[in-house]
Design a protein around this motif. Sequence first.
Motif, PDB file in Angstrom:
ATOM      1  N   VAL A 108       2.082   7.029  -9.749  1.00 57.74           N
ATOM      2  CA  VAL A 108       2.143   5.566  -9.355  1.00 57.74           C
ATOM      3  C   VAL A 108       1.346   5.824  -7.938  1.00 57.74           C
ATOM      4  CG1 VAL A 108       2.876   3.273  -8.550  1.00 57.74           C
ATOM      5  CG2 VAL A 108       3.862   4.575 -10.665  1.00 57.74           C
ATOM      6  N   ASP A 135      -0.303   4.158  -4.692  1.00 51.13           N
ATOM      7  CA  ASP A 135      -0.551   2.995  -3.937  1.00 51.13           C
ATOM      8  C   ASP A 135      -1.907   3.043  -2.787  1.00 51.13           C
ATOM      9  OD1 ASP A 135      -0.047   0.688  -2.123  1.00 51.13           O
ATOM     10  OD2 ASP A 135       2.007   0.908  -2.194  1.00 51.13           O
ATOM     11  N   ARG A 164      -3.031   0.367  -1.491  1.00 50.98           N
ATOM     12  CA  ARG A 164      -2.958  -0.956  -0.609  1.00 50.98           C
ATOM     13  C   ARG A 164      -3.197  -0.562   0.925  1.00 50.98           C
ATOM     14  NH1 ARG A 164       2.616  -3.673  -2.118  1.00 50.98           N
ATOM     15  NH2 ARG A 164       3.280  -1.525  -2.341  1.00 50.98           N
ATOM     16  N   ASN A 216       7.481  -0.319  -4.137  1.00 54.03           N
ATOM     17  CA  ASN A 216       7.357   0.848  -3.449  1.00 54.03           C
ATOM     18  C   ASN A 216       7.774   2.031  -4.657  1.00 54.03           C
ATOM     19  OD1 ASN A 216       7.113  -0.058  -0.977  1.00 54.03           O
ATOM     20  ND2 ASN A 216       9.213  -0.914  -0.915  1.00 54.03           N
ATOM     21  N   GLU A 271       7.028   5.418  -4.123  1.00 51.39           N
ATOM     22  CA  GLU A 271       6.563   6.617  -3.424  1.00 51.39           C
ATOM     23  C   GLU A 271       6.777   7.928  -4.143  1.00 51.39           C
ATOM     24  OE1 GLU A 271       8.186   4.215  -1.953  1.00 51.39           O
ATOM     25  OE2 GLU A 271       7.198   3.685  -0.196  1.00 51.39           O
ATOM     26  N   ARG A 287       6.735  -5.517 -10.815  1.00 56.11           N
ATOM     27  CA  ARG A 287       7.724  -4.420 -11.033  1.00 56.11           C
ATOM     28  C   ARG A 287       8.084  -3.875 -12.183  1.00 56.11           C
ATOM     29  NH1 ARG A 287      10.488  -1.611  -7.286  1.00 56.11           N
ATOM     30  NH2 ARG A 287      10.306  -3.109  -5.467  1.00 56.11           N
ATOM     31  N   LYS A 344       0.447  -4.875   1.622  1.00 55.71           N
ATOM     32  CA  LYS A 344       1.318  -3.583   1.567  1.00 55.71           C
ATOM     33  C   LYS A 344       3.086  -4.073   1.788  1.00 55.71           C
ATOM     34  CE  LYS A 344       2.055   0.899   1.835  1.00 55.71           C
ATOM     35  NZ  LYS A 344       1.866   1.889   0.881  1.00 55.71           N
ATOM     36  N   ILE A 385      -1.787   0.670  -7.513  1.00 55.50           N
ATOM     37  CA  ILE A 385      -1.535  -0.681  -6.856  1.00 55.50           C
ATOM     38  C   ILE A 385      -2.442  -0.807  -5.861  1.00 55.50           C
ATOM     39  CG2 ILE A 385       0.363  -2.078  -5.931  1.00 55.50           C
ATOM     40  CD1 ILE A 385       2.292  -0.021  -6.814  1.00 55.50           C
ATOM     41  N   THR A 386      -3.349  -1.821  -6.090  1.00 57.23           N
ATOM     42  CA  THR A 386      -4.222  -2.418  -4.987  1.00 57.23           C
ATOM     43  C   THR A 386      -3.996  -3.471  -4.081  1.00 57.23           C
ATOM     44  OG1 THR A 386      -5.656  -3.855  -6.495  1.00 57.23           O
ATOM     45  CG2 THR A 386      -5.780  -1.310  -6.847  1.00 57.23           C
TER      46      THR A 386
END
Length: 338
Positions: free
Chosen positions: A230, A232, A234, A223, A225, A195, A218, A211-212
């Motif tokens: 960034v 995501d 996942r 987080n 959002e 993070r 997940k 972020i994979t």
Amino acid sequence: MKILVIHTAFIGDIVLSTPLIQRLKDMYPESEIDYLTLPSNQSVISNNPNLNEILLYDKKGKDKGVKGFLRVLKILKQKKYDYAVIPHRFIKSILLAKLAKIPNIVGFDVATGSFLLNKKVHYDMKKHEVERLLDLVEYKGEKIPIRIYPVKENFIKIDKILKNHGYFGNERQKLILVAPGSQRAEKMWPIEKYRKVIERLKKNKNYFIGITGSKVEKELPLNFENDKNVIDFRGKINLVEFGALISRADIVVGNDSSPIHIASGFEKPFIIGIFGPGKRSLGFFPWTEKSNVIEDNEFYENNIVKIPERQHKYRKDYYKGIPLIDVDRVYDEIIKHI
């Protein structure tokens, strides 16, 4: 000739076997090569032009127990293979080949059930895992790269997601993939440290951080959002689509797990592996010279060609190293190669 590869291990192990598949096809160009593996591994070797068929053995699901074993065995008997290559080092895999009456079976001397093999190959702990797998076919030539085969539709999907977040792949923009998960929790660098690295990277609006991970990953508390740069991924893309994503990346950073091995199959990204209990000396580091490994807050450059003098032993404090790696070390390494 009909050849069967049996490997029902983790995804990263399957990725590392793709040079073996290539070598088998080079040795026997007219052969049909089938691959028996877990359902969760199927997508990462899908589209491989050297494979005739991918056979699935759901040994932890519907094929669990004797009934599932016999179902798979029946299929293998019907196929009438001439030759089996078994990277997996457990008796169940060897027993499948033996009971299927495959006349030539090769595997490792350290495997449980190795007495059932027609040919036992020494499992050399001083080598990289790819080299060990190639020992099964007595290959000593030039390095054979890892290969994953995304198709056009995979690239279209990935590029659409990236463009929706403002990433167009121009020279100023940099794509950094962060893979924080692992099927083995003890191999994971602390999520809070991931993070902090992402928090520092996202301040530069030309850096796009992906972020994979799987749907399960997940749940890891990363987080972002509200941050446009960034992204995501996942649970939103499969492993072959992940390969397409990696082909667009400048940096891939992650634990000793499948993402850094998949990334080794693509030319563009620089790979940074964060290693704890796996220890790069066990031979599972990235199979590319465009990579570095950070381990126990130590650092090995170009680890495919430079072997450190001091090898880590498998010891009681095996699991303690990875939390000691600090955020500055990882962040500075990313910036160095961006």
